[in-house]
Write a protein that holds these residues in place. Structure first.
Motif, mmCIF file in Angstrom:
data_model
loop_
_atom_site.group_PDB
_atom_site.id
_atom_site.type_symbol
_atom_site.label_atom_id
_atom_site.label_comp_id
_atom_site.label_asym_id
_atom_site.label_seq_id
_atom_site.Cartn_x
_atom_site.Cartn_y
_atom_site.Cartn_z
ATOM 1 N N GLY A 79 0.791 -1.142 0.119
ATOM 2 C CA GLY A 79 -0.016 0.098 -0.210
ATOM 3 C C GLY A 79 1.134 1.134 0.134
ATOM 4 N N PRO A 80 0.245 2.395 0.243
ATOM 5 C CA PRO A 80 0.974 3.585 0.303
ATOM 6 C C PRO A 80 2.149 3.766 1.063
ATOM 7 N N LYS A 81 2.240 2.962 2.084
ATOM 8 C CA LYS A 81 3.425 3.205 3.204
ATOM 9 C C LYS A 81 4.691 2.387 2.562
ATOM 10 N N THR A 82 4.532 1.567 1.475
ATOM 11 C CA THR A 82 5.782 0.917 0.981
ATOM 12 C C THR A 82 6.135 1.631 -0.467
ATOM 13 N N GLU A 83 5.244 2.330 -1.135
ATOM 14 C CA GLU A 83 5.474 3.149 -2.218
ATOM 15 C C GLU A 83 6.633 3.853 -2.324
ATOM 16 N N GLY A 84 7.034 4.545 -1.001
ATOM 17 C CA GLY A 84 8.311 5.322 -1.033
ATOM 18 C C GLY A 84 9.607 4.568 -0.799
ATOM 19 N N TYR A 85 9.357 3.438 -0.242
ATOM 20 C CA TYR A 85 10.377 2.322 0.050
ATOM 21 C C TYR A 85 10.873 1.801 -1.422
ATOM 22 N N ILE A 86 9.612 1.282 -2.347
ATOM 23 C CA ILE A 86 10.028 0.630 -3.486
ATOM 24 C C ILE A 86 10.756 2.027 -4.513
ATOM 25 N N GLU A 87 10.184 3.076 -4.605
ATOM 26 C CA GLU A 87 10.848 4.216 -5.228
ATOM 27 C C GLU A 87 12.113 4.395 -4.840
ATOM 28 N N GLY A 88 12.653 4.213 -3.689
ATOM 29 C CA GLY A 88 14.017 4.416 -2.999
ATOM 30 C C GLY A 88 14.804 3.374 -3.782
ATOM 31 N N MET A 89 14.291 2.106 -3.679
ATOM 32 C CA MET A 89 15.062 1.048 -4.143
ATOM 33 C C MET A 89 15.226 1.232 -5.737
ATOM 34 N N LYS A 90 14.398 1.644 -6.491
ATOM 35 C CA LYS A 90 14.733 1.965 -7.670
ATOM 36 C C LYS A 90 15.464 3.111 -8.152
ATOM 37 N N ARG A 91 15.398 4.208 -7.320
ATOM 38 C CA ARG A 91 16.444 5.233 -7.434
ATOM 39 C C ARG A 91 17.974 4.840 -7.213
ATOM 40 N N SER A 92 17.907 3.992 -6.262
ATOM 41 C CA SER A 92 19.330 3.696 -5.662
ATOM 42 C C SER A 92 19.996 2.714 -6.602
ATOM 43 N N ASN A 93 19.322 2.079 -7.638
ATOM 44 C CA ASN A 93 19.870 0.903 -8.293
ATOM 45 C C ASN A 93 20.585 1.627 -9.612
ATOM 46 N N ARG A 94 21.745 1.070 -9.819
ATOM 47 C CA ARG A 94 22.542 1.437 -11.063
ATOM 48 C C ARG A 94 23.122 0.235 -11.797
ATOM 49 N N HIS A 95 22.681 -0.854 -11.517
ATOM 50 C CA HIS A 95 22.940 -1.962 -12.264
ATOM 51 C C HIS A 95 21.679 -1.985 -13.344
ATOM 52 N N PRO A 96 22.222 -2.383 -14.709
ATOM 53 C CA PRO A 96 21.449 -2.546 -15.813
ATOM 54 C C PRO A 96 20.766 -3.837 -15.719
ATOM 55 N N GLY A 97 21.161 -4.760 -15.004
ATOM 56 C CA GLY A 97 20.123 -6.139 -14.995
ATOM 57 C C GLY A 97 19.457 -6.104 -13.956
ATOM 58 N N VAL A 98 19.048 -5.161 -13.227
ATOM 59 C CA VAL A 98 17.901 -5.225 -12.167
ATOM 60 C C VAL A 98 16.529 -4.774 -12.808
ATOM 61 N N HIS A 99 15.608 -5.719 -12.818
ATOM 62 C CA HIS A 99 14.165 -5.201 -13.145
ATOM 63 C C HIS A 99 13.179 -5.423 -12.046
ATOM 64 N N PHE A 100 12.350 -4.574 -11.986
ATOM 65 C CA PHE A 100 11.186 -4.662 -10.798
ATOM 66 C C PHE A 100 9.932 -5.052 -11.967
ATOM 67 N N ARG A 101 9.426 -6.243 -11.761
ATOM 68 C CA ARG A 101 8.373 -6.669 -12.501
ATOM 69 C C ARG A 101 7.116 -6.728 -12.090
ATOM 70 N N GLY A 102 6.880 -5.965 -11.003
ATOM 71 C CA GLY A 102 5.551 -5.992 -10.180
ATOM 72 C C GLY A 102 4.668 -6.978 -9.671
ATOM 73 N N ARG A 103 3.585 -6.842 -9.558
ATOM 74 C CA ARG A 103 2.761 -7.853 -8.845
ATOM 75 C C ARG A 103 2.695 -8.825 -9.880
ATOM 76 N N PHE A 104 2.488 -10.149 -9.499
ATOM 77 C CA PHE A 104 2.199 -11.229 -10.372
ATOM 78 C C PHE A 104 1.015 -12.270 -9.647
ATOM 79 N N ASP A 105 0.706 -13.299 -10.508
ATOM 80 C CA ASP A 105 -0.308 -14.098 -10.317
ATOM 81 C C ASP A 105 0.350 -15.254 -9.600
ATOM 82 N N ASN A 106 -0.094 -15.736 -8.337
ATOM 83 C CA ASN A 106 0.596 -17.065 -7.696
ATOM 84 C C ASN A 106 0.461 -18.309 -8.622
#
Length: 453
Positions: free
Chosen positions: A316-343
């Motif tokens: 929810g909203p409380k983790t949105e900033g946390y996730i954005e922080g991870m994305k901003r800190s990443n400099r490795h071109p091989g890192v990909h955030f794929r989002g929500r998935f169907d189990n």
């Protein structure tokens, strides 16, 4: 047999470990011919508060007790809700189950154990986390420090009970000279003694007392279950430390639905020299799960030698900033955030990875993702503590790293690039328990509790 499963969530609304486990067990019970029903809290804005919303999930009848947001937050309402207890009692009178299997009561009320007892219905209870002696459920603080010991004053700091009504009520009575220690004192005397008395009250009443009351009440509530199961010995030991008699706890390994993995093509033997090595994270993107540790560790890996796929979303909203922080800190071109998935796609997702990583800061219990790595016949890297260490020893397909240490995690990840023989060493040494075998064991528990028919 008419069996009622009670949980704090259920697919498709919630897809975390305990919810997915409840879903798998319920489906298998139904497949074996049992009359299975599920009772969980829910939020359905188009229905009245406290309404029973009847739904079908994979053919299973699911009743969601509609608990609309908006009521004032109180610590007690998170674990004990007489209104929910009354609704549950009415539901039991209508459904008339033969046995109740409680998976969790968060979001409902721990009073369901007493309600079931008063209705004369036997209850089996499975522990999934530390919530019954930790208000946060994971025995880890907001600053990600593990709680080696449960100390009520630390719990109070953690959940902020100093804001609770106890302190406001005491403060009002103190100013008016109505508390036991201030009766007969003048205003000046009360003012001089206020700082010391305030600190004492905060420590003894506004902080510790609500937590002590909560934990004692929940311990008493869960012991009203006729039988208690735990899927890891680590979890059992923590509850024994908190006062649960050891003889009341029964070890019961999680069973897994391996059908998607059996239907998938066999995993090919990997060429140790093949690049890139495809690392992956599957789960909720939140600090206690440690995906930020993995992203940080990945920054030191060679760009051409490794990729990282993160499957999952926040809470929810409380983790949105946390996730954005991870994305901003990443400099490795091989890192990909794929989002929500169907189990339901988990076998397909793991087939596209070489190494799974479970970097949780909290101890975990018996993470389903580690079980899934075994079914996918792939190695896994885990935080070397708690339930993760126990599963690593059980299945033999894991390497551990120092918890909460991205540098040590990077060291372990690099081994897959530098040590060709490592892959063969980390083949699973034993299979996971099937959900069928798990359910057969649960049915034995149910029948023992119900008695001769």
């Amino acid at each position: 047999m008419r069996i009622l499963q009670v949980a704090h969530g259920f697919p498709p609304d919630q897809m975390a470990g305990a919810e997915v486990y409840t879903w798998a067990v319920s489906r298998e019970l139904a497949r074996l011919g049992h009359d299975v029903h599920v009772f969980v809290p829910g939020v359905r804005p188009n229905h009245p508060n406290l309404a029973r919303v009847e739904e079908r999930v994979d053919g299973l009848p699911v009743t969601r007790l509609n608990l609309l947001p908006g009521s004032p937050h109180r610590l007690e309402i998170t674990y004990w809700n007489p209104t929910v207890d009354r609704c549950f009692a009415e539901y039991l009178r209508d459904l008339r189950p033969e046995v109740i299997h409680v998976q969790h009561t968060l979001g409902l009320s721990a009073g369901v154990f007493q309600v079931a007892r008063e209705a004369g219905i036997p209850t089996l209870f499975t522990l999934h986390d530390f919530w019954y002696h930790c208000p946060r459920g994971q025995r880890i603080t907001p600053r990600n420090h593990l709680c080696e010991q449960v100390e009520p004053w630390r719990c109070a700091l953690c959940v902020g009970t100093w804001r609770a009504v106890w302190f406001r009520k005491w403060g009002t009575n103190y100013v008016r000279g109505r508390t036991a220690e201030t009766r007969g004192e003048g205003v000046a005397t009360r003012a001089l003694k206020l700082p010391l008395r305030t600190l004492k009250y905060i420590a003894d009443e506004a902080w510790r007392a609500p937590i002590l009351h909560r934990n004692e009440l929940l311990l008493d509530a869960m012991l009203k279950a006729d039988r208690i199961l735990a899927p890891s010995r680590f979890l059992m030991e923590r509850f024994v430390e908190q006062g649960v008699p050891a003889e009341r706890l029964h070890f019961s390994e999680y069973g897994m639905d391996d059908a998607p993995f059996r239907a998938a093509p066999p995993r090919p033997v990997r060429d140790p020299a093949a690049r890139p090595v495809r690392f992956g994270f599957v789960g909720t993107l939140m600090p206690t799960k440690g995906p930020d540790l993995l992203v940080e560790a990945f920054q030191s890996l060679p760009h051409e030698g490794a990729t990282l796929e993160l499957f999952g979303a926040g809470t929810g909203p409380k983790t949105e900033g946390y996730i954005e922080g991870m994305k901003r800190s990443n400099r490795h071109p091989g890192v990909h955030f794929r989002g929500r998935f169907d189990n339901k796609r988990i076998a397909e997702i793991l087939a596209g990875l070489d190494v799974l990583v479970v970097p949780s800061r909290w101890w975990e219990n018996a993470p389903l993702t580690i079980h899934e790595s075994v079914m996918a016949r792939m190695p896994v890297v885990v935080s070397d503590h708690g339930g993760m260490r126990e599963l690593a020893e059980r299945f033999g397909n894991a390497l551990g790293f120092r918890p909460n240490d991205p540098a040590d995690l990077a060291r372990v990840l690099r081994r897959f690039l530098d040590e060709p023989g490592l892959w063969a060493q980390l083949a699973p040494k034993r299979p996971v328990r099937s959900v069928h075998d798990d359910v057969v064991g649960l049915i034995e528990h149910y029948r023992a509790l119900v008695g001769p028919r």
